[in-house]
Scaffold this active site. Structure first.
Site, PDB file in Angstrom:
ATOM      1  N   ALA A 107       0.831  -1.211   0.000  1.00 16.17           N
ATOM      2  CA  ALA A 107       0.000   0.000   0.000  1.00 16.17           C
ATOM      3  C   ALA A 107       0.862   1.256   0.000  1.00 16.17           C
ATOM      4  CB  ALA A 107      -0.947  -0.004   1.196  1.00 16.17           C
TER       5      ALA A 107
ATOM      6  N   THR B 235       3.836  -7.729   3.063  1.00 12.62           N
ATOM      7  CA  THR B 235       3.243  -8.068   1.759  1.00 12.62           C
ATOM      8  C   THR B 235       4.032  -9.191   1.083  1.00 12.62           C
ATOM      9  OG1 THR B 235       2.406  -5.817   1.472  1.00 12.62           O
ATOM     10  CG2 THR B 235       2.671  -7.108  -0.532  1.00 12.62           C
TER      11      THR B 235
ATOM     12  N   SER C 215       4.998 -11.925   2.091  1.00 15.12           N
ATOM     13  CA  SER C 215       4.621 -13.314   2.391  1.00 15.12           C
ATOM     14  C   SER C 215       3.364 -13.792   1.701  1.00 15.12           C
ATOM     15  CB  SER C 215       4.405 -13.538   3.886  1.00 15.12           C
ATOM     16  OG  SER C 215       5.137 -12.678   4.658  1.00 15.12           O
TER      17      SER C 215
ATOM     18  N   GLU D 162       0.855 -15.337  -0.692  1.00 12.78           N
ATOM     19  CA  GLU D 162       1.160 -16.409  -1.626  1.00 12.78           C
ATOM     20  C   GLU D 162       0.164 -16.472  -2.777  1.00 12.78           C
ATOM     21  OE1 GLU D 162       0.949 -19.664   1.087  1.00 12.78           O
ATOM     22  OE2 GLU D 162       2.802 -19.121   2.100  1.00 12.78           O
TER      23      GLU D 162
ATOM     24  N   PHE E  59     -10.516 -19.067  -6.321  1.00  5.95           N
ATOM     25  CA  PHE E  59     -10.144 -18.757  -4.941  1.00  5.95           C
ATOM     26  C   PHE E  59     -11.378 -18.834  -4.062  1.00  5.95           C
ATOM     27  CE2 PHE E  59      -6.988 -16.660  -2.156  1.00  5.95           C
ATOM     28  CZ  PHE E  59      -5.845 -17.224  -2.709  1.00  5.95           C
TER      29      PHE E  59
ATOM     30  N   TRP F 164      13.323   3.136  10.253  1.00  2.00           N
ATOM     31  CA  TRP F 164      12.894   4.167  11.197  1.00  2.00           C
ATOM     32  C   TRP F 164      11.548   3.719  11.756  1.00  2.00           C
ATOM     33  CZ3 TRP F 164      14.546   9.610  11.806  1.00  2.00           C
ATOM     34  CH2 TRP F 164      15.790   9.874  11.206  1.00  2.00           C
TER      35      TRP F 164
ATOM     36  N   GLN G 297     -10.032 -12.139  10.950  1.00  2.00           N
ATOM     37  CA  GLN G 297     -10.151 -13.333  10.114  1.00  2.00           C
ATOM     38  C   GLN G 297      -9.146 -14.413  10.504  1.00  2.00           C
ATOM     39  OE1 GLN G 297      -8.986 -13.323   5.758  1.00  2.00           O
ATOM     40  NE2 GLN G 297     -11.131 -13.899   5.635  1.00  2.00           N
TER      41      GLN G 297
ATOM     42  N   HIS H  28      -7.447 -17.907   9.230  1.00  2.72           N
ATOM     43  CA  HIS H  28      -7.237 -18.726   8.043  1.00  2.72           C
ATOM     44  C   HIS H  28      -7.349 -20.157   8.513  1.00  2.72           C
ATOM     45  CE1 HIS H  28      -5.559 -20.531   4.503  1.00  2.72           C
ATOM     46  NE2 HIS H  28      -5.580 -19.366   3.893  1.00  2.72           N
TER      47      HIS H  28
ATOM     48  N   LEU I 171       1.339 -20.157   6.706  1.00  2.00           N
ATOM     49  CA  LEU I 171       0.090 -20.372   6.009  1.00  2.00           C
ATOM     50  C   LEU I 171       0.241 -21.364   4.866  1.00  2.00           C
ATOM     51  CD1 LEU I 171      -2.549 -17.996   5.093  1.00  2.00           C
ATOM     52  CD2 LEU I 171      -1.310 -18.859   3.157  1.00  2.00           C
TER      53      LEU I 171
ATOM     54  N   GLU J 287      -4.765 -21.296   0.351  1.00  2.00           N
ATOM     55  CA  GLU J 287      -6.044 -21.738  -0.154  1.00  2.00           C
ATOM     56  C   GLU J 287      -5.914 -22.419  -1.509  1.00  2.00           C
ATOM     57  OE1 GLU J 287      -8.855 -19.230   1.589  1.00  2.00           O
ATOM     58  OE2 GLU J 287      -9.312 -18.450  -0.384  1.00  2.00           O
TER      59      GLU J 287
ATOM     60  N   ARG K  16     -13.551 -18.551   4.540  1.00  6.54           N
ATOM     61  CA  ARG K  16     -12.611 -18.885   5.604  1.00  6.54           C
ATOM     62  C   ARG K  16     -13.242 -18.953   6.985  1.00  6.54           C
ATOM     63  NH1 ARG K  16      -7.689 -15.076   3.551  1.00  6.54           N
ATOM     64  NH2 ARG K  16      -7.150 -16.508   1.883  1.00  6.54           N
TER      65      ARG K  16
ATOM     66  N   HIS L   1      -5.251 -14.367  10.668  1.00  5.40           N
ATOM     67  CA  HIS L   1      -4.652 -14.076   9.377  1.00  5.40           C
ATOM     68  C   HIS L   1      -4.772 -12.612   8.967  1.00  5.40           C
ATOM     69  CE1 HIS L   1      -3.100 -14.937   5.510  1.00  5.40           C
ATOM     70  NE2 HIS L   1      -4.222 -14.829   4.851  1.00  5.40           N
TER      71      HIS L   1
ATOM     72  N   GLU M 154      -3.906  -2.767   4.802  1.00  2.00           N
ATOM     73  CA  GLU M 154      -4.508  -3.559   5.874  1.00  2.00           C
ATOM     74  C   GLU M 154      -4.752  -2.747   7.145  1.00  2.00           C
ATOM     75  OE1 GLU M 154      -2.779  -7.425   6.488  1.00  2.00           O
ATOM     76  OE2 GLU M 154      -4.012  -7.796   8.267  1.00  2.00           O
TER      77      GLU M 154
ATOM     78  N   ARG N 132     -13.084 -10.889   5.008  1.00  2.00           N
ATOM     79  CA  ARG N 132     -12.424 -10.584   3.740  1.00  2.00           C
ATOM     80  C   ARG N 132     -12.397 -11.813   2.843  1.00  2.00           C
ATOM     81  NH1 ARG N 132      -6.549 -11.108   1.929  1.00  2.00           N
ATOM     82  NH2 ARG N 132      -6.592 -12.810   3.424  1.00  2.00           N
TER      83      ARG N 132
ATOM     84  N   GLY O  49     -10.419 -14.018   0.270  1.00  3.74           N
ATOM     85  CA  GLY O  49      -9.022 -14.214  -0.099  1.00  3.74           C
ATOM     86  C   GLY O  49      -8.765 -13.591  -1.453  1.00  3.74           C
TER      87      GLY O  49
ATOM     88  N   SER P 145      -7.275  -8.530  -0.767  1.00  4.71           N
ATOM     89  CA  SER P 145      -6.539  -7.478  -0.075  1.00  4.71           C
ATOM     90  C   SER P 145      -5.296  -7.031  -0.814  1.00  4.71           C
ATOM     91  CB  SER P 145      -6.220  -7.859   1.359  1.00  4.71           C
ATOM     92  OG  SER P 145      -5.469  -9.017   1.368  1.00  4.71           O
TER      93      SER P 145
HETATM   94  C1  LIG Z   1       0.916 -15.350   4.974  1.00  4.03           C
HETATM   95  C2  LIG Z   1      -0.031 -14.403   4.316  1.00  4.03           C
HETATM   96  C3  LIG Z   1      -0.512 -14.661   3.042  1.00  4.03           C
HETATM   97  C4  LIG Z   1      -1.388 -13.776   2.427  1.00  4.03           C
HETATM   98  N1  LIG Z   1      -1.843 -14.060   1.176  1.00  4.03           N
HETATM   99  C5  LIG Z   1      -2.663 -13.197   0.561  1.00  4.03           C
HETATM  100  C6  LIG Z   1      -3.141 -13.464  -0.755  1.00  4.03           C
HETATM  101  O1  LIG Z   1      -2.825 -14.483  -1.359  1.00  4.03           O
HETATM  102  N2  LIG Z   1      -3.954 -12.560  -1.344  1.00  4.03           N
HETATM  103  C7  LIG Z   1      -4.322 -11.420  -0.715  1.00  4.03           C
HETATM  104  O2  LIG Z   1      -5.033 -10.613  -1.320  1.00  4.03           O
HETATM  105  N3  LIG Z   1      -3.876 -11.124   0.520  1.00  4.03           N
HETATM  106  C8  LIG Z   1      -3.064 -11.990   1.171  1.00  4.03           C
HETATM  107  N4  LIG Z   1      -2.640 -11.705   2.443  1.00  4.03           N
HETATM  108  C9  LIG Z   1      -2.949 -10.414   3.041  1.00  4.03           C
HETATM  109  C10 LIG Z   1      -2.045  -9.333   2.488  1.00  4.03           C
HETATM  110  O3  LIG Z   1      -0.779  -9.871   2.203  1.00  4.03           O
HETATM  111  C11 LIG Z   1      -1.829  -8.195   3.452  1.00  4.03           C
HETATM  112  O4  LIG Z   1      -3.048  -7.738   3.903  1.00  4.03           O
HETATM  113  C12 LIG Z   1      -1.119  -7.036   2.787  1.00  4.03           C
HETATM  114  O5  LIG Z   1       0.070  -7.472   2.185  1.00  4.03           O
HETATM  115  C13 LIG Z   1      -0.827  -5.896   3.718  1.00  4.03           C
HETATM  116  O6  LIG Z   1      -0.077  -4.917   3.016  1.00  4.03           O
HETATM  117  P1  LIG Z   1       0.158  -3.460   3.598  1.00  4.03           P
HETATM  118  O7  LIG Z   1       0.878  -2.704   2.553  1.00  4.03           O
HETATM  119  O8  LIG Z   1      -1.101  -2.916   4.120  1.00  4.03           O
HETATM  120  O9  LIG Z   1       1.092  -3.697   4.850  1.00  4.03           O
HETATM  121  P2  LIG Z   1       2.511  -4.435   5.029  1.00  4.03           P
HETATM  122  O10 LIG Z   1       3.001  -5.086   3.801  1.00  4.03           O
HETATM  123  O11 LIG Z   1       2.384  -5.239   6.250  1.00  4.03           O
HETATM  124  O12 LIG Z   1       3.489  -3.234   5.275  1.00  4.03           O
HETATM  125  C14 LIG Z   1       3.451  -2.457   6.445  1.00  4.03           C
HETATM  126  C15 LIG Z   1       4.556  -1.443   6.389  1.00  4.03           C
HETATM  127  O13 LIG Z   1       4.426  -0.549   7.487  1.00  4.03           O
HETATM  128  C16 LIG Z   1       5.665  -0.390   8.113  1.00  4.03           C
HETATM  129  N5  LIG Z   1       5.438  -0.051   9.522  1.00  4.03           N
HETATM  130  C17 LIG Z   1       4.590  -0.645  10.394  1.00  4.03           C
HETATM  131  N6  LIG Z   1       4.676  -0.055  11.599  1.00  4.03           N
HETATM  132  C18 LIG Z   1       5.595   0.935  11.488  1.00  4.03           C
HETATM  133  C19 LIG Z   1       6.137   1.901  12.387  1.00  4.03           C
HETATM  134  N7  LIG Z   1       5.779   1.960  13.677  1.00  4.03           N
HETATM  135  N8  LIG Z   1       7.061   2.755  11.919  1.00  4.03           N
HETATM  136  C20 LIG Z   1       7.479   2.699  10.623  1.00  4.03           C
HETATM  137  N9  LIG Z   1       6.996   1.811   9.746  1.00  4.03           N
HETATM  138  C21 LIG Z   1       6.071   0.943  10.173  1.00  4.03           C
HETATM  139  C22 LIG Z   1       6.368  -1.714   7.901  1.00  4.03           C
HETATM  140  O14 LIG Z   1       7.759  -1.562   8.015  1.00  4.03           O
HETATM  141  C23 LIG Z   1       5.935  -2.047   6.491  1.00  4.03           C
HETATM  142  O15 LIG Z   1       6.772  -1.399   5.558  1.00  4.03           O
HETATM  143  C24 LIG Z   1      -1.781 -12.604   3.089  1.00  4.03           C
HETATM  144  C25 LIG Z   1      -1.307 -12.350   4.361  1.00  4.03           C
HETATM  145  C26 LIG Z   1      -0.484 -13.254   4.997  1.00  4.03           C
HETATM  146  C27 LIG Z   1      -0.118 -13.021   6.413  1.00  4.03           C
END
Ligand SMILES: Cc1cc2nc3c(=O)[nH]c(=O)nc-3n(C[C@H](O)[C@H](O)[C@H](O)COP(=O)(O)OP(=O)(O)OC[C@H]3O[C@@H](n4cnc5c(N)ncnc54)[C@H](O)[C@@H]3O)c2cc1C
Ligand code: SF4
Ligand code: FES
Lengths: 247, 582
Positions: B18, B48, B50, B52, B119, B158, B233, B235, B245, B248, B288, B356, B380, B391, B393, B396
């Site tokens: 994001a 992100t 992780s 799959e 899915f 940071w 949620q 899983h 994980l 699915e 799920r 999850h 997220e 949510r 699968g 997100s």
């Molecule tokens: C194992 C697994 C498999 C998944 N598979 C799928 C899938 O197949 N399909 C799907 O749609 N979704 C899937 N999801 C869900 C999806 O991956 C996540 O919801 C999504 O990647 C979250 O992305 P994000 O950019 O919001 O946050 P993240 O990728 O978690 O990034 C958060 C960022 O914030 C930063 N941050 C956090 N706190 C601080 C702080 N205090 N100070 C500075 N920086 C900070 C971190 O360093 C990081 O850079 C899966 C999730 C998991 C756990």
């Protein structure tokens, strides 16, 4: 199976003015523990001051690389059981400055990565209406090089990088190749510029230690080898046939 | 202590999918805008990486936007905001194609077009995938693409501790540089939080170590409400010890869930009949929450197996054969071999439900804007809400792109209409320095260990706010969290170093987790109905008359959550029943 094992962990805290040293920790041995689980056990129960990086514990975020008994490994993907009877020596990745304890400074890698322009280069990006076509075979051409998790193990294993820190190094060259070989990309020559005055590459003797330690089978040594061949060809072509553009 | 400050136009907190998408959106909006992006880990380590399975977007001729919208809305048990869902499904294909143009190595059909897979909960095949490392490839593609914009200044490693809010407007944040211990004010005309989820409030979770809800907590502390926090949620298929994980996709390829008698127990829970071939939205491909709930009921009947890390059932892939497993699910096999010492070609995989995803998060509108002027959120950590009570699968990852880009665009527009920062910021920064020094950096004494508080919190959440909840258990949990919060005041931090002090980071994270835990419990306590992932044994039915609304948890003066409600946006799909397996 023994029920305990000793870890000898490298310690260094710059603000103490103390010399680097090794500290011994005796930890319970569990079948399903990887080295990282042992470090987390130390951190939680024995010594909260031990510093190291980790996050995913599933071999994909690339943060937990360390030297274990003098070999670079991902500590979340190496079972303790295979190191019985110990002691197990744990040190920060070789060839990098140490920030503290098991934490290395990897800013150099990020600088170099940017230099090879690791993004798709086209004269113009098409509007987002349709995908660019890519057959499974075309994908297979570069897929391997796109698997790099930036874990730095190959840099630790690389004898050239150890001696000549200017060397772009295995992973960055593999990532440059990843884009060069992607049929959607037209940036070959722009990237070539970044690597052309690269002296380190020509010193690489293709020992292939980088490829041996790579946990994702990226084969950076192969990428370097291809680059050399291609680089030599391009140089030759540009000199003799300036009108023959690559790709 | 030195006073350090940086200035930028747009500050982004978080460099996962994001955050990086938002940064590129701001760069494209106006190249003159100066962007700071802060992440507590190097961007490519973000969680992100992780993911799959894949990312959903309508692209094939047999599919339609309305179908994607309907699956999302019914899957979310009508808690989704339908205006947001309509935007989401409409913008998803374009966003996915852009990522393709940036180089994401999507898996392909023979003719060179992108391939899609089925899915859970999706009636049509619309999930794009990059083998079984979709999140990894998306994140690296975004990160590498972001490198081409020189206006993006990264603050890698940071840690953000607080938002700077003055004049009713968010104008930056205070952050700690982990490698040096220096604390700086990073001022900006607008701020986007993209800090990811908070799975680490629970003991069994697929979430990485860094998913500690920091961004949600700092927004909450700045007076921004957290929406729908009761919806957590599970899983249905994680490895018991590590929470790793097992995607699915295994079930989409035809894997079976078996109880201790080798019986496909899902057929007893209104999820359709067992067929030899996988059927969309039925049995193992049901949603799920229903699959996780079936596990708990099976356990109560004594039909699960017992292992060292708790109860489990079996996921059986053996009948798929070596070829399919190696071609379609290589990562799953690798994970099982490397982390559980099990070969799915020959053996069954032990699995159990693991936390999850947090459907809830920082309340935003469809532009990513929060109630606090100048503050935006996406990914997220945010709740817009397209995920409702559950949510689907593969929605997100797409959400990161669609709403990351939207939040980026809105924050850029906001920044373009602001002048300088207000005078009070330096004062706020100094206050935060004082607080951090007093509570964390210069703290002496203290007897409570981080690990003990963390474990106790896990226990409280698992028992009180797990898959099934009751009034009594939730009230107990609330009291116990209060106790843990007071213990936290007496925390022992043994590491006094300024250099890469991970114990300090761990304690800052723990303080965030406790706030999140509290808001989850309180929101769950007040929702006296069962809907999607929120199941109350004492209120078994969905209650649209009273609860077709989002909960909003505000932090009151005493630091405790206060719950208010806001109606769900309904455009053209009136609440219906969630029916699966038919
Ligand atoms: C194992 C697994 C498999 C998944 N598979 C799928 C899938 O197949 N399909 C799907 O749609 N979704 C899937 N999801 C869900 C999806 O991956 C996540 O919801 C999504 O990647 C979250 O992305 P994000 O950019 O919001 O946050 P993240 O990728 O978690 O990034 C958060 C960022 O914030 C930063 N941050 C956090 N706190 C601080 C702080 N205090 N100070 C500075 N920086 C900070 C971190 O360093 C990081 O850079 C899966 C999730 C998991 C756990
Ligand atoms: S090429 Fe391999 S060893 Fe080197 S950084 Fe990438 S994944 Fe790690
Ligand atoms: S912790 Fe992520 S690769 Fe080891």
């Amino acid at each position: 199976m023994a029920d305990k094992i000793t870890l000898e962990v490298f310690r260094y805290r710059p603000d103490d003015n103390s010399e680097p040293s090794f500290q011994k920790y005796m930890i319970p041995l569990q079948r399903d523990w990887v080295i990282l689980d042992a470090l987390n056990y130390i951190k939680d129960h024995i010594d909260g001051t031990l510093s190291y990086r980790w996050s995913c514990r599933m071999g994909i975020c690339g943060s937990c690389g360390m030297m274990v008994n003098e070999k670079p490994v991902l500590t979340c993907a190496a079972f303790l059981e295979n190191l019985i009877p110990g002691p197990v020596r744990i040190e920060p990745l070789e060839n990098f400055p140490v920030v503290r304890d098991l934490v290395i400074d990897m800013r150099d890698f990020l600088e170099k990565l940017k230099r090879v322009k690791p993004w798709i280069i086209r004269e113009q990006e098409d509007p987002a209406i349709e995908e660019y076509k890519q057959t499974p075979d075309q994908l297979a051409d570069f897929k391997q090089y796109s698997m790099c998790i930036n874990c730095m193990l190959c840099y630790s294993a690389c004898p050239v990088y150890g001696l000549e820190p200017e060397f772009t190094g295995p992973a960055v060259i593999a990532l440059a190749q990843r884009y060069n070989m992607d049929n959607r990309d037209h940036g070959n020559s722009a990237r070539m510029d970044a690597l052309s005055d690269e002296s380190g590459m020509w010193q690489c003797t293709f020992i292939g230690d980088c490829s041996k330690v790579c946990p994702k089978k990226v084969d950076p040594a192969g990428a370097i080898q291809r680059y050399k061949v291609h680089g030599a060809n391009t140089w030759w072509k540009n000199l003799l046939l300036p009108w023959a553009k690559d790709k | 202590m030195d006073h350090i400050s940086y200035e930028s136009d747009v500050l982004i907190i978080g460099a996962g999918g994001a955050g990086l998408r938002a940064a590129i959106a701001v760069s494209e909006k106006d190249p003159k805008l100066k962007i700071s992006i802060i992440s507590k880990v190097y961007p490519m380590r973000s969680h992100t990486v992780s993911a799959e399975g894949g990312a959903a977007a309508v692209i094939k001729d047999n599919d339609s936007l309305d179908d994607h919208a309907y699956d999302t809305i019914s899957g979310g048990d009508w808690m989704t905001d339908q205006d947001a869902v309509e935007i989401f499904v409409r913008e998803a294909p374009k966003e996915m194609i852009r990522l393709e143009h940036w180089g994401c190595p999507w898996s392909r059909q023979k003719d060179g077009k992108v391939a899609v897979r089925p899915f859970g909960g999706m009636k049509k095949k619309r999930t794009w995938f990059a083998a079984d490392k979709t999140g990894f490839h998306m994140l690296h593609t975004l990160f590498q693409t972001s490198l081409k914009y020189s206006q993006i200044q990264r603050f890698d490693e940071w840690f953000v501790t607080r938002l700077l809010v003055d004049d009713g407007r968010c104008q930056g944040a205070v952050a700690l540089e982990i490698s040096t211990g220096q604390i700086a004010a990073i001022k900006a005309k607008s701020v986007i939080i993209c800090s990811g989820g908070a799975g680490k409030v629970f003991p069994f979770t697929t979430n990485a170590n860094i998913k500690t809800g920091d961004g949600m907590a700092i927004a909450y502390r700045a007076g921004v409400p957290l929406k729908d926090m009761e919806f957590v949620q599970y899983h249905p298929t994680g490895l018991p010890f590590t929470g790793i994980l097992i995607t699915e996709a295994c079930r989409a390829e035809g894997g079976h869930l078996l109880n201790k008698n080798g019986y496909r127990y899902l057929q007893d829970y209104d999820l359709g009949k067992p067929e030899p071939r996988p059927v969309l939205r039925s049995m193992e491909l049901g949603p799920r929450d229903r699959l996780s709930q079936a596990f708990v009921q099976e356990r109560e009947k004594g039909q699960t197996l017992e292992g060292p890390y708790g109860d489990y059932v079996h996921l059986d892939l053996r009948h798929l054969g070596k070829k399919i497993i190696n071609e379609k699910l290589p990562f799953v096999r690798e994970l099982c071999l490397k982390y559980e010492n099990i070969d799915p070609i020959k053996e069954m995989i032990p699995v159990r439900p693991v936390v999850h995803y947090m459907m809830g998060g920082i309340d935003t509108d469809i532009h990513g804007a929060t109630a606090l002027s100048g503050l935006f959120a996406a990914g997220e950590c945010a709740c817009v809400s397209i995920n409702g009570a559950n949510r689907l699968g593969s929605n997100s990852l797409t959400e990161l792109l669609v709403f990351g880009a939207r939040a980026g665009e809105s924050a850029a527009n906001f920044a373009l209409n602001q002048n300088g920062s207000s005078k009070g910021l330096d004062f706020l920064y100094k206050n935060e320095l004082k607080r951090l020094n007093k509570q964390f950096l210069n703290r002496t004494g203290g007897t409570e260990k981080i690990v003990d508080i963390r474990k106790a919190m896990h226990h409280v959440m698992e028992n009180g706010a797990g898959i099934y909840r009751t009034e009594v258990a939730l009230s107990d949990a609330q009291n116990e969290i209060q106790e843990l919060k007071s213990k936290f005041k007496n925390l022992r931090i043994s590491d006094t170093s300024k250099t890469f002090n991970t114990e300090l980071v761990g304690s800052l994270e723990l303080s965030c987790l406790l706030d999140i835990a509290e808001s989850v419990i309180q929101s769950a306590l007040f929702r006296k109905e069962s809907r999607g992932s929120h199941q109350r044994s004492d209120f078994k039915n969905r209650d649209d008359a009273n609860y077709l609304s989002h909960s909003l948890a505000y932090r009151n003066k005493n630091g405790a959550p206060e719950i208010k409600y806001q109606p769900v946006a309904i455009t053209k799909w009136p609440p219906g029943e969630r029916i699966y397996g038919k």
